[in-house]
Design a protein around this motif. Sequence first.
Motif, PDB file in Angstrom:
ATOM      1  N   GLY A  28       0.813  -1.692   0.113  1.00  0.00           N
ATOM      2  CA  GLY A  28       0.290  -0.276  -0.331  1.00  0.00           C
ATOM      3  C   GLY A  28       0.265   1.305   0.278  1.00  0.00           C
ATOM      4  N   ARG A  29       2.003   0.640   0.916  1.00  0.00           N
ATOM      5  CA  ARG A  29       2.841   2.516   0.756  1.00  0.00           C
ATOM      6  C   ARG A  29       4.245   2.273   0.002  1.00  0.00           C
ATOM      7  NH1 ARG A  29       1.894   6.005   5.977  1.00  0.00           N
ATOM      8  NH2 ARG A  29       0.801   7.105   4.778  1.00  0.00           N
ATOM      9  N   TYR A  30       3.989   1.363  -0.610  1.00  0.00           N
ATOM     10  CA  TYR A  30       5.840   0.934  -1.501  1.00  0.00           C
ATOM     11  C   TYR A  30       5.852   2.098  -2.232  1.00  0.00           C
ATOM     12  CZ  TYR A  30       9.096  -1.385  -4.470  1.00  0.00           C
ATOM     13  OH  TYR A  30      10.399  -1.973  -5.298  1.00  0.00           O
ATOM     14  N   ASP A  31       5.020   2.647  -3.063  1.00  0.00           N
ATOM     15  CA  ASP A  31       5.586   3.491  -3.573  1.00  0.00           C
ATOM     16  C   ASP A  31       6.134   4.658  -2.813  1.00  0.00           C
ATOM     17  OD1 ASP A  31       4.897   2.395  -6.218  1.00  0.00           O
ATOM     18  OD2 ASP A  31       3.144   2.792  -6.563  1.00  0.00           O
ATOM     19  N   LEU A  32       5.204   5.653  -2.220  1.00  0.00           N
ATOM     20  CA  LEU A  32       5.694   6.680  -1.793  1.00  0.00           C
ATOM     21  C   LEU A  32       6.726   6.238  -0.343  1.00  0.00           C
ATOM     22  CD1 LEU A  32       4.669   8.797   0.528  1.00  0.00           C
ATOM     23  CD2 LEU A  32       3.918   7.771   1.782  1.00  0.00           C
ATOM     24  N   VAL A  33       7.088   4.653  -0.190  1.00  0.00           N
ATOM     25  CA  VAL A  33       8.035   4.816   0.677  1.00  0.00           C
ATOM     26  C   VAL A  33       9.541   5.209  -0.481  1.00  0.00           C
ATOM     27  CG1 VAL A  33       9.928   2.861   2.315  1.00  0.00           C
ATOM     28  CG2 VAL A  33       7.009   4.139   3.090  1.00  0.00           C
ATOM     29  N   ASN A  34       9.771   4.335  -1.597  1.00  0.00           N
ATOM     30  CA  ASN A  34      10.787   4.469  -2.458  1.00  0.00           C
ATOM     31  C   ASN A  34      11.201   5.805  -2.625  1.00  0.00           C
ATOM     32  OD1 ASN A  34      11.333   1.786  -2.651  1.00  0.00           O
ATOM     33  ND2 ASN A  34       9.936   1.790  -5.151  1.00  0.00           N
ATOM     34  N   ARG A 171      20.615   2.614   8.607  1.00  0.00           N
ATOM     35  CA  ARG A 171      20.227   3.335   9.807  1.00  0.00           C
ATOM     36  C   ARG A 171      18.998   3.611   9.648  1.00  0.00           C
ATOM     37  NH1 ARG A 171      22.270   1.168  14.871  1.00  0.00           N
ATOM     38  NH2 ARG A 171      24.799  -0.078  13.382  1.00  0.00           N
ATOM     39  N   VAL A 172      19.023   4.846   8.658  1.00  0.00           N
ATOM     40  CA  VAL A 172      18.080   5.413   7.870  1.00  0.00           C
ATOM     41  C   VAL A 172      16.390   5.219   7.337  1.00  0.00           C
ATOM     42  CG1 VAL A 172      17.557   7.890   6.878  1.00  0.00           C
ATOM     43  CG2 VAL A 172      19.587   7.266   7.981  1.00  0.00           C
ATOM     44  N   VAL A 173      17.040   4.292   6.485  1.00  0.00           N
ATOM     45  CA  VAL A 173      15.877   3.534   6.250  1.00  0.00           C
ATOM     46  C   VAL A 173      15.085   3.153   6.986  1.00  0.00           C
ATOM     47  CG1 VAL A 173      15.359   1.612   3.993  1.00  0.00           C
ATOM     48  CG2 VAL A 173      17.289   3.514   3.855  1.00  0.00           C
ATOM     49  N   PRO A 174      15.537   1.871   7.683  1.00  0.00           N
ATOM     50  CA  PRO A 174      14.748   1.638   8.836  1.00  0.00           C
ATOM     51  C   PRO A 174      14.020   2.603   9.755  1.00  0.00           C
ATOM     52  CG  PRO A 174      16.510   0.294   8.816  1.00  0.00           C
ATOM     53  CD  PRO A 174      16.884   1.868   7.670  1.00  0.00           C
ATOM     54  N   VAL A 175      13.598   4.120   9.838  1.00  0.00           N
ATOM     55  CA  VAL A 175      13.352   4.066  10.784  1.00  0.00           C
ATOM     56  C   VAL A 175      12.448   5.003   9.752  1.00  0.00           C
ATOM     57  CG1 VAL A 175      14.290   6.646  11.963  1.00  0.00           C
ATOM     58  CG2 VAL A 175      15.388   5.282  11.744  1.00  0.00           C
ATOM     59  N   ILE A 176      12.699   5.598   8.535  1.00  0.00           N
ATOM     60  CA  ILE A 176      11.671   6.063   7.417  1.00  0.00           C
ATOM     61  C   ILE A 176      10.504   4.902   6.583  1.00  0.00           C
ATOM     62  CG2 ILE A 176      11.722   7.114   5.481  1.00  0.00           C
ATOM     63  CD1 ILE A 176      14.435   8.129   4.775  1.00  0.00           C
ATOM     64  N   ASN A 182       5.882  -0.559   7.846  1.00  0.00           N
ATOM     65  CA  ASN A 182       6.139  -1.274   8.364  1.00  0.00           C
ATOM     66  C   ASN A 182       7.433  -1.076   8.975  1.00  0.00           C
ATOM     67  OD1 ASN A 182       6.604  -3.652   8.911  1.00  0.00           O
ATOM     68  ND2 ASN A 182       4.434  -4.743   7.690  1.00  0.00           N
ATOM     69  N   PRO A 183       7.559  -1.627   9.792  1.00  0.00           N
ATOM     70  CA  PRO A 183       8.668  -1.204  10.715  1.00  0.00           C
ATOM     71  C   PRO A 183       9.915  -2.476  10.449  1.00  0.00           C
ATOM     72  CG  PRO A 183       7.239  -1.035  12.841  1.00  0.00           C
ATOM     73  CD  PRO A 183       6.664  -1.542  11.166  1.00  0.00           C
ATOM     74  N   THR A 184       8.940  -3.939  10.909  1.00  0.00           N
ATOM     75  CA  THR A 184       9.465  -5.328  10.358  1.00  0.00           C
ATOM     76  C   THR A 184      10.172  -5.767   9.120  1.00  0.00           C
ATOM     77  OG1 THR A 184       7.782  -5.772  12.030  1.00  0.00           O
ATOM     78  CG2 THR A 184       9.277  -7.759  10.855  1.00  0.00           C
ATOM     79  N   ALA A 185       9.320  -5.651   8.287  1.00  0.00           N
ATOM     80  CA  ALA A 185       9.710  -5.062   6.682  1.00  0.00           C
ATOM     81  C   ALA A 185      10.955  -4.014   6.042  1.00  0.00           C
ATOM     82  CB  ALA A 185       8.464  -4.493   5.910  1.00  0.00           C
ATOM     83  N   TYR A 186      10.644  -2.904   6.427  1.00  0.00           N
ATOM     84  CA  TYR A 186      11.700  -2.169   6.916  1.00  0.00           C
ATOM     85  C   TYR A 186      13.406  -2.367   7.789  1.00  0.00           C
ATOM     86  CZ  TYR A 186       8.990  -0.581   2.305  1.00  0.00           C
ATOM     87  OH  TYR A 186       8.506  -0.135   1.488  1.00  0.00           O
ATOM     88  N   ALA A 187      13.330  -3.154   8.307  1.00  0.00           N
ATOM     89  CA  ALA A 187      14.411  -3.569   8.722  1.00  0.00           C
ATOM     90  C   ALA A 187      15.574  -4.695   8.155  1.00  0.00           C
ATOM     91  CB  ALA A 187      14.100  -4.101  10.381  1.00  0.00           C
ATOM     92  N   TYR A 188      14.680  -5.484   7.274  1.00  0.00           N
ATOM     93  CA  TYR A 188      14.069  -6.496   6.930  1.00  0.00           C
ATOM     94  C   TYR A 188      14.855  -6.641   5.770  1.00  0.00           C
ATOM     95  CZ  TYR A 188      14.046 -10.805   3.797  1.00  0.00           C
ATOM     96  OH  TYR A 188      14.408 -12.093   3.125  1.00  0.00           O
ATOM     97  N   LEU A 189      14.989  -5.366   4.977  1.00  0.00           N
ATOM     98  CA  LEU A 189      15.418  -4.817   3.711  1.00  0.00           C
ATOM     99  C   LEU A 189      16.479  -4.402   3.587  1.00  0.00           C
ATOM    100  CD1 LEU A 189      12.159  -2.594   2.095  1.00  0.00           C
ATOM    101  CD2 LEU A 189      13.389  -5.166   1.408  1.00  0.00           C
ATOM    102  N   PRO A 190      17.236  -3.655   3.986  1.00  0.00           N
ATOM    103  CA  PRO A 190      18.919  -3.557   4.520  1.00  0.00           C
ATOM    104  C   PRO A 190      19.469  -4.946   4.341  1.00  0.00           C
ATOM    105  CG  PRO A 190      17.769  -2.041   5.814  1.00  0.00           C
ATOM    106  CD  PRO A 190      16.999  -3.255   5.164  1.00  0.00           C
ATOM    107  N   ARG A 191      18.938  -5.677   5.064  1.00  0.00           N
ATOM    108  CA  ARG A 191      19.336  -7.440   5.626  1.00  0.00           C
ATOM    109  C   ARG A 191      19.493  -7.560   4.269  1.00  0.00           C
ATOM    110  NH1 ARG A 191      17.152 -10.820   9.521  1.00  0.00           N
ATOM    111  NH2 ARG A 191      18.724 -11.222   9.735  1.00  0.00           N
TER     112      ARG A 191
END
Length: 232
Positions: A28-34, A171-176, A182-191
Amino acid sequence: MTARADLPLPEGEEKRRVVRGLFDAISGRYDLVNRVMTLGMDMGWRRRAVRELRLPGRSLVLDLACGTGDLCRELQRGGYLAVGFDFSHGMLAEATTTAPLVEADVLRLPLRHANADGVTCGFALRNVVDLASFFDEIARVIRPGGRIALLDASRPDNSMLRAGHGFYFSRVVPVIGGLLSNPTAYAYLPRSMAYLPPAEEMLEMLRTAGFADAMRLQLSGGITQLLVGTRM
Ligand SMILES: C[S@@+](CC[C@H](N)C(=O)[O-])C[C@H]1O[C@@H](n2cnc3c(N)ncnc32)[C@H](O)[C@@H]1O
Protein backbone atom coordinates in the motif's frame (compact mmCIF):
# COMPACT_ATOMS: atom_id res chain seq x y z
CA MET A 1 5.31 -11.19 7.21
CA THR A 2 7.33 -13.06 9.79
CA ALA A 3 11.02 -12.21 9.17
CA ARG A 4 12.45 -10.86 12.43
CA ALA A 5 15.47 -8.57 12.22
CA ASP A 6 17.47 -10.70 14.68
CA LEU A 7 16.94 -14.04 12.89
CA PRO A 8 19.17 -15.50 10.11
CA LEU A 9 18.00 -14.64 6.63
CA PRO A 10 15.62 -17.29 5.29
CA GLU A 11 16.56 -19.55 2.36
CA GLY A 12 14.71 -21.76 -0.13
CA GLU A 13 10.95 -22.14 0.19
CA GLU A 14 10.92 -20.18 3.43
CA LYS A 15 12.59 -17.22 1.69
CA ARG A 16 9.98 -17.34 -1.08
CA ARG A 17 7.16 -17.30 1.50
CA VAL A 18 8.74 -14.49 3.56
CA VAL A 19 9.48 -12.30 0.52
CA ARG A 20 5.98 -12.68 -0.86
CA GLY A 21 4.42 -11.94 2.55
CA LEU A 22 6.71 -8.96 3.02
CA PHE A 23 5.72 -7.30 -0.25
CA ASP A 24 2.04 -8.08 0.31
CA ALA A 25 2.39 -6.33 3.69
CA ILE A 26 4.07 -3.15 2.39
CA SER A 27 2.36 -2.84 -1.00
CA GLY A 28 0.00 0.00 0.00
CA ARG A 29 2.81 2.47 0.76
CA TYR A 30 5.62 0.87 -1.30
CA ASP A 31 5.79 3.68 -3.88
CA LEU A 32 5.69 6.44 -1.26
CA VAL A 33 8.51 4.90 0.81
CA ASN A 34 10.60 4.36 -2.34
CA ARG A 35 10.31 8.01 -3.36
CA VAL A 36 11.13 9.27 0.12
CA MET A 37 14.04 6.95 0.89
CA THR A 38 15.72 7.42 -2.50
CA LEU A 39 14.89 11.16 -2.60
CA GLY A 40 13.13 10.49 -5.90
CA MET A 41 16.24 9.06 -7.57
CA ASP A 42 14.61 5.67 -8.15
CA MET A 43 12.63 7.00 -11.10
CA GLY A 44 15.84 8.18 -12.81
CA TRP A 45 17.41 4.73 -12.29
CA ARG A 46 14.42 3.06 -13.93
CA ARG A 47 14.55 5.51 -16.86
CA ARG A 48 18.26 4.71 -17.31
CA ALA A 49 17.50 0.98 -17.32
CA VAL A 50 14.92 1.47 -20.07
CA ARG A 51 17.35 3.61 -22.11
CA GLU A 52 20.03 0.91 -21.87
CA LEU A 53 17.75 -1.64 -23.56
CA ARG A 54 18.35 0.05 -26.94
CA LEU A 55 15.67 -2.01 -28.69
CA PRO A 56 13.43 -0.92 -31.60
CA GLY A 57 10.08 0.71 -30.77
CA ARG A 58 7.19 -1.67 -29.91
CA SER A 59 9.59 -4.41 -28.83
CA LEU A 60 8.05 -6.77 -26.28
CA VAL A 61 9.76 -6.27 -22.90
CA LEU A 62 8.96 -8.37 -19.84
CA ASP A 63 9.32 -6.55 -16.53
CA LEU A 64 10.06 -9.32 -14.05
CA ALA A 65 9.17 -8.79 -10.37
CA CYS A 66 7.31 -5.70 -11.55
CA GLY A 67 5.78 -4.83 -8.17
CA THR A 68 3.51 -1.81 -8.54
CA GLY A 69 4.50 -1.31 -12.17
CA ASP A 70 6.89 1.69 -12.15
CA LEU A 71 9.19 0.06 -14.72
CA CYS A 72 6.24 -0.99 -16.87
CA ARG A 73 5.19 2.66 -17.08
CA GLU A 74 8.72 3.73 -18.01
CA LEU A 75 8.88 1.00 -20.66
CA GLN A 76 5.62 2.23 -22.17
CA ARG A 77 6.92 5.81 -22.14
CA GLY A 78 9.98 4.51 -23.98
CA GLY A 79 7.73 3.11 -26.74
CA TYR A 80 7.93 -0.55 -25.71
CA LEU A 81 5.15 -3.10 -25.21
CA ALA A 82 5.50 -4.02 -21.54
CA VAL A 83 4.15 -7.01 -19.63
CA GLY A 84 4.72 -7.26 -15.88
CA PHE A 85 5.15 -10.42 -13.78
CA ASP A 86 5.12 -10.63 -9.98
CA PHE A 87 4.09 -13.18 -7.37
CA SER A 88 2.81 -10.67 -4.80
CA HIS A 89 -0.93 -10.24 -5.21
CA GLY A 90 -0.74 -7.17 -2.95
CA MET A 91 1.86 -5.41 -5.12
CA LEU A 92 -0.06 -6.16 -8.34
CA ALA A 93 -3.29 -4.90 -6.73
CA GLU A 94 -1.59 -1.52 -6.07
CA ALA A 95 -0.18 -1.26 -9.60
CA THR A 96 -0.84 1.93 -11.53
CA THR A 97 0.06 0.89 -15.06
CA THR A 98 -1.98 0.04 -18.13
CA ALA A 99 0.46 -2.76 -19.02
CA PRO A 100 -0.89 -6.30 -18.67
CA LEU A 101 0.22 -7.87 -15.38
CA VAL A 102 0.59 -11.56 -14.62
CA GLU A 103 0.70 -13.11 -11.14
CA ALA A 104 3.55 -15.59 -11.49
CA ASP A 105 6.87 -16.68 -10.02
CA VAL A 106 9.67 -15.25 -12.16
CA LEU A 107 11.66 -18.46 -11.70
CA ARG A 108 8.92 -20.34 -13.62
CA LEU A 109 7.51 -18.00 -16.23
CA PRO A 110 4.38 -19.14 -18.07
CA LEU A 111 6.00 -18.31 -21.43
CA ARG A 112 7.41 -20.10 -24.46
CA HIS A 113 11.14 -20.09 -25.26
CA ALA A 114 12.62 -17.03 -27.02
CA ASN A 115 9.35 -15.13 -26.84
CA ALA A 116 10.50 -11.69 -25.66
CA ASP A 117 12.75 -8.98 -27.10
CA GLY A 118 13.85 -7.67 -23.72
CA VAL A 119 13.70 -8.12 -19.96
CA THR A 120 13.90 -5.59 -17.17
CA CYS A 121 13.97 -6.21 -13.44
CA GLY A 122 13.97 -3.56 -10.73
CA PHE A 123 15.42 -4.18 -7.26
CA ALA A 124 14.50 -7.84 -7.00
CA LEU A 125 17.73 -9.76 -7.72
CA ARG A 126 18.35 -10.19 -3.99
CA ASN A 127 14.79 -11.40 -3.47
CA VAL A 128 14.78 -14.48 -5.69
CA VAL A 129 15.56 -17.82 -4.11
CA ASP A 130 18.16 -18.82 -6.73
CA LEU A 131 19.79 -16.06 -8.80
CA ALA A 132 21.53 -18.39 -11.29
CA SER A 133 18.18 -20.09 -12.03
CA PHE A 134 16.59 -16.67 -12.49
CA PHE A 135 19.23 -15.70 -15.07
CA ASP A 136 18.69 -19.06 -16.82
CA GLU A 137 14.94 -18.41 -16.92
CA ILE A 138 15.52 -14.94 -18.42
CA ALA A 139 17.83 -16.49 -21.03
CA ARG A 140 15.15 -19.08 -21.84
CA VAL A 141 12.36 -16.57 -22.57
CA ILE A 142 14.40 -13.95 -24.44
CA ARG A 143 15.24 -14.24 -28.15
CA PRO A 144 18.81 -14.16 -29.50
CA GLY A 145 19.75 -10.49 -29.83
CA GLY A 146 17.32 -9.57 -27.05
CA ARG A 147 18.50 -7.24 -24.29
CA ILE A 148 18.37 -7.18 -20.50
CA ALA A 149 18.57 -4.31 -18.00
CA LEU A 150 18.52 -5.43 -14.37
CA LEU A 151 18.68 -2.96 -11.47
CA ASP A 152 19.48 -3.50 -7.84
CA ALA A 153 20.92 -1.66 -4.89
CA SER A 154 24.68 -1.64 -4.44
CA ARG A 155 27.47 -0.34 -2.21
CA PRO A 156 29.70 2.49 -3.50
CA ASP A 157 33.39 1.66 -4.15
CA ASN A 158 34.55 4.97 -2.63
CA SER A 159 35.14 4.36 1.10
CA MET A 160 33.63 7.69 2.29
CA LEU A 161 30.52 7.25 0.17
CA ARG A 162 30.35 3.62 1.26
CA ALA A 163 30.37 4.55 4.95
CA GLY A 164 27.72 7.26 4.50
CA HIS A 165 25.57 5.00 2.39
CA GLY A 166 25.98 2.11 4.86
CA PHE A 167 24.75 4.33 7.69
CA TYR A 168 21.83 5.65 5.65
CA PHE A 169 20.77 2.24 4.37
CA SER A 170 21.07 0.34 7.65
CA ARG A 171 20.00 3.08 10.12
CA VAL A 172 17.89 5.69 8.33
CA VAL A 173 15.96 3.55 5.84
CA PRO A 174 14.47 1.30 8.58
CA VAL A 175 13.31 4.40 10.47
CA ILE A 176 11.73 6.02 7.39
CA GLY A 177 10.15 2.71 6.36
CA GLY A 178 8.99 2.04 9.92
CA LEU A 179 7.38 5.45 10.30
CA LEU A 180 5.69 5.48 6.90
CA SER A 181 4.95 1.78 6.49
CA ASN A 182 6.01 -1.43 8.25
CA PRO A 183 8.93 -1.51 10.75
CA THR A 184 9.61 -5.26 10.45
CA ALA A 185 9.70 -5.18 6.65
CA TYR A 186 11.99 -2.17 6.46
CA ALA A 187 14.35 -3.64 9.05
CA TYR A 188 14.60 -6.74 6.84
CA LEU A 189 15.18 -4.93 3.51
CA PRO A 190 18.70 -3.56 4.26
CA ARG A 191 19.67 -7.00 5.64
CA SER A 192 18.57 -8.59 2.37
CA MET A 193 21.59 -6.94 0.66
CA ALA A 194 23.58 -9.88 2.08
CA TYR A 195 21.88 -12.13 -0.51
CA LEU A 196 23.40 -10.21 -3.41
CA PRO A 197 26.61 -11.82 -4.76
CA PRO A 198 29.60 -9.61 -5.63
CA ALA A 199 29.27 -7.87 -8.99
CA GLU A 200 31.86 -10.02 -10.79
CA GLU A 201 30.05 -13.19 -9.66
CA MET A 202 26.72 -11.92 -11.00
CA LEU A 203 28.35 -10.97 -14.31
CA GLU A 204 29.87 -14.43 -14.57
CA MET A 205 26.45 -16.00 -13.89
CA LEU A 206 24.94 -13.85 -16.65
CA ARG A 207 27.70 -14.81 -19.11
CA THR A 208 27.17 -18.48 -18.28
CA ALA A 209 23.41 -18.06 -18.81
CA GLY A 210 24.00 -16.74 -22.36
CA PHE A 211 24.65 -12.99 -22.04
CA ALA A 212 28.31 -13.03 -23.12
CA ASP A 213 28.66 -9.23 -23.21
CA ALA A 214 27.13 -8.69 -19.75
CA MET A 215 28.42 -5.56 -18.05
CA ARG A 216 27.70 -3.53 -14.95
CA LEU A 217 27.00 0.21 -14.73
CA GLN A 218 27.18 2.04 -11.42
CA LEU A 219 24.55 4.74 -10.90
CA SER A 220 24.48 7.68 -8.48
CA GLY A 221 27.99 7.11 -7.15
CA GLY A 222 27.50 3.36 -6.92
CA ILE A 223 24.45 3.15 -4.64
CA THR A 224 22.62 1.40 -7.48
CA GLN A 225 23.90 -1.03 -10.10
CA LEU A 226 22.54 -1.81 -13.54
CA LEU A 227 23.45 -5.11 -15.23
CA VAL A 228 23.00 -5.01 -19.00
CA GLY A 229 23.62 -7.54 -21.72
CA THR A 230 22.58 -9.13 -25.01
CA ARG A 231 21.26 -12.68 -25.47
CA MET A 232 23.72 -14.50 -27.74
C1 LIG B 1 11.73 -4.35 -4.26
S1 LIG B 1 10.30 -4.86 -5.13
C2 LIG B 1 10.59 -4.16 -6.73
C3 LIG B 1 9.35 -3.84 -7.50
C4 LIG B 1 9.58 -3.12 -8.80
N1 LIG B 1 10.36 -3.91 -9.71
C5 LIG B 1 10.23 -1.77 -8.61
O1 LIG B 1 11.16 -1.45 -9.36
O2 LIG B 1 9.78 -1.02 -7.74
C6 LIG B 1 10.63 -6.58 -5.40
C7 LIG B 1 9.48 -7.29 -6.07
O3 LIG B 1 9.94 -8.59 -6.43
C8 LIG B 1 8.86 -9.48 -6.32
N2 LIG B 1 9.40 -10.84 -6.32
C9 LIG B 1 10.40 -11.32 -5.55
N3 LIG B 1 10.65 -12.61 -5.86
C10 LIG B 1 9.79 -12.93 -6.85
C11 LIG B 1 9.55 -14.13 -7.57
N4 LIG B 1 10.27 -15.25 -7.36
N5 LIG B 1 8.58 -14.13 -8.52
C12 LIG B 1 7.86 -13.01 -8.75
N6 LIG B 1 8.02 -11.85 -8.08
C13 LIG B 1 8.99 -11.81 -7.14
C14 LIG B 1 8.17 -9.02 -5.04
O4 LIG B 1 6.86 -9.49 -4.92
C15 LIG B 1 8.26 -7.50 -5.19
O5 LIG B 1 7.12 -6.99 -5.83
